[in-house]
Design a protein around this motif. Structure first.
Motif, short mmCIF file in Angstrom:
data_model
loop_
_atom_site.label_atom_id
_atom_site.label_comp_id
_atom_site.label_asym_id
_atom_site.label_seq_id
_atom_site.Cartn_x
_atom_site.Cartn_y
_atom_site.Cartn_z
N SER A 11 -5.26 -32.71 -29.63
CA SER A 11 -5.30 -33.32 -28.76
C SER A 11 -6.05 -32.33 -27.48
O SER A 11 -6.67 -31.40 -28.11
CB SER A 11 -4.55 -34.27 -27.86
N SER B 113 1.08 -30.71 -29.61
CA SER B 113 1.23 -31.98 -28.47
C SER B 113 2.58 -32.69 -28.46
O SER B 113 3.43 -32.49 -29.88
CB SER B 113 0.06 -33.10 -29.92
N GLN C 57 -6.55 -38.42 -28.20
CA GLN C 57 -6.50 -38.12 -29.48
C GLN C 57 -6.86 -38.18 -30.58
O GLN C 57 -7.96 -39.56 -30.38
CB GLN C 57 -4.57 -38.28 -29.40
N PHE D 129 -5.23 -37.96 -22.24
CA PHE D 129 -5.34 -37.22 -22.79
C PHE D 129 -6.43 -37.84 -24.21
O PHE D 129 -6.43 -38.86 -24.03
CB PHE D 129 -3.71 -37.10 -23.49
#
Length: 404
Positions: A188, A182, A145, A143
């Motif tokens: 993300s 998310s 983010q 991920f």
């Protein structure tokens, strides 16, 4: 001020009229060297990078530095041009020196010292998951983010600026998730391999975010790097009809036990029976030594209300599903489904699993009448790979580079 060195050439230099700095040899036949951004530029565009070109000769030496660090770049096959690999860090001073040599041995050296624009975007990288140095399961996504949604126009550049390496080159793809999709509400971009990661390898991710054009005249603030490990292959299979959980490590069964899954019977206004366990490929997420559990969509006094502290809880979705210690009728384990939707397990087994599992282990549950939605926690393996890939800005798979 343009600096010229090497006794083979005496030259003068200045702006070439295109925002670059050009040097040309004073002697006939001396090569010309052009550097962009120009010497003395105080607001160079970070997204434009650095370009050096030579005419009448080939580049024989290039030095590009940010403070004492070398800036990587690519020299063309014919050695007449050089370009920085990544965008530049906003608000920083760069120093460039380049020498070109003619076929007859005459040389010209040009230098440029400039500063990049200080204008950084409000959209920053909030976090990268996994954690630094973490050992994760073979199903683990990566991920990146952000603090805010990345503008659609900027997303292709962001994807191209993510460098991912692994011990075993691995095909995968990036997909953009909105805050609503998310698992934790942060917009993300997520990498998922096409097949589970090969076990026991290292992975490194660098987001070359500094200098990317994120909005009108604003740029990404800084790069972020994360390195982690893929551990042993852990697979967990749970069958709601046989009421059995089987754990495998690197393909061999290491433990199994009787479980109790969701009993069902609580269909709410959203049309979902929240007491059914979801069938599909889950990933282990966070864990809690003692997790407080309450029913979704209910308040104290409602039918079916409960408020319990449950030990050894390993989360497998965002809809409140855990593998955890059984707190009720032990006769359910291995015989019938009587939980509120979780995978109830004997105390010793739940504690063992809590301590044994990595984040990102694949937990496949079968035999229930409620499907796992791909946006529920880390349920990204629920999407076919082609559909997962279609959610990327570039819309195509990538293969990780082999780690050095």
């Amino acid at each position: 001020m343009l600096a010229l060195v090497m006794g083979l050439a005496a030259a003068c230099g200045g702006s070439d009229g295109t925002g670059g700095t050009t040097a040309k040899g004073g002697e006939e036949g001396a090569p010309r060297v052009a550097i962009t951004p120009a010497n003395g530029d105080g607001r160079a565009r970070p997204d434009a990078g650095i370009t050096i070109t030579a005419s009448g000769g080939k580049l024989s030496q290039v030095s590009v530095k940010l403070k004492s660090a070398d800036i990587p770049g690519t020299l063309s096959a014919d050695k007449t041009s050089w370009r920085s690999t990544w965008t530049l860090v906003p608000g920083n001073r760069y120093q460039v020196s380049a020498t070109a040599t003619s076929p007859k041995g005459k040389a010209t050296t040009a230098t440029s010292a400039f500063r990049t624009s200080k204008a950084t975007a409000a959209t920053t990288i909030n976090n990268v998951i996994p954690s630094p140095g973490e050992t994760v399961g073979t199903g683990m996504p990566v991920f990146v983010q952000f603090s805010k949604e990345v503008p659609v126009k900027a997303r292709p550049a962001v994807e191209r600026a993510i460098e991912i390496t692994s011990t075993t080159p691995t095909e995968g793809a990036w997909r953009w998730l909105t805050a609503g999709e998310s698992f934790n509400g942060l917009p993300s971009v997520v990498f998922r391999p096409k097949q589970p990661w090969a076990p026991r390898q290292r992975v490194s991710v660098t987001v070359h975010y500094a200098g990317l054009k994120i909005g009108d005249k604003v740029f990404g603030d800084k790069d972020v790097t994360r390195s982690f490990r893929i551990g042993d292959s852990h697979t967990i299979n749970v069958n709601a009809k046989t009421h059995k959980l089987v754990v495998k490590k690197n393909g061999s069964t290491v433990r199994s036990w009787g479980v109790s899954l969701g009993a069902g019977g609580d269909r709410q206004a959203d049309g979902v029976d929240h007491l059914l366990t979801t069938s599909g490929v889950h990933l282990t997420m966070d864990r809690s030594r003692l997790e407080r559990m309450r029913p979704p969509g209910k308040k104290k006094g409602d039918p079916g209300w409960y408020d319990e502290q449950v030990p050894w809880a390993t989360r497998i979705s965002n809809s409140g599903e855990y593998i955890h210690q059984n707190m009720d009728d032990p006769s359910c384990l291995g015989n019938r489904n009587c939980s509120h939707g979780c995978v109830r397990s004997p105390a010793a087994s739940a504690q063992w699993f809590y301590n044994w599992a990595y984040r990102g282990d694949m937990v496949t549950i079968t035999g229930t009448k409620r499907d796992l939605q791909w946006t529920n926690g880390w349920a990204y393996w629920q999407l076919p790979f082609a559909k997962w890939t279609s959610g990327g800005a570039l819309g195509k798979p990538v293969t990780t580079a082999k780690a050095a």
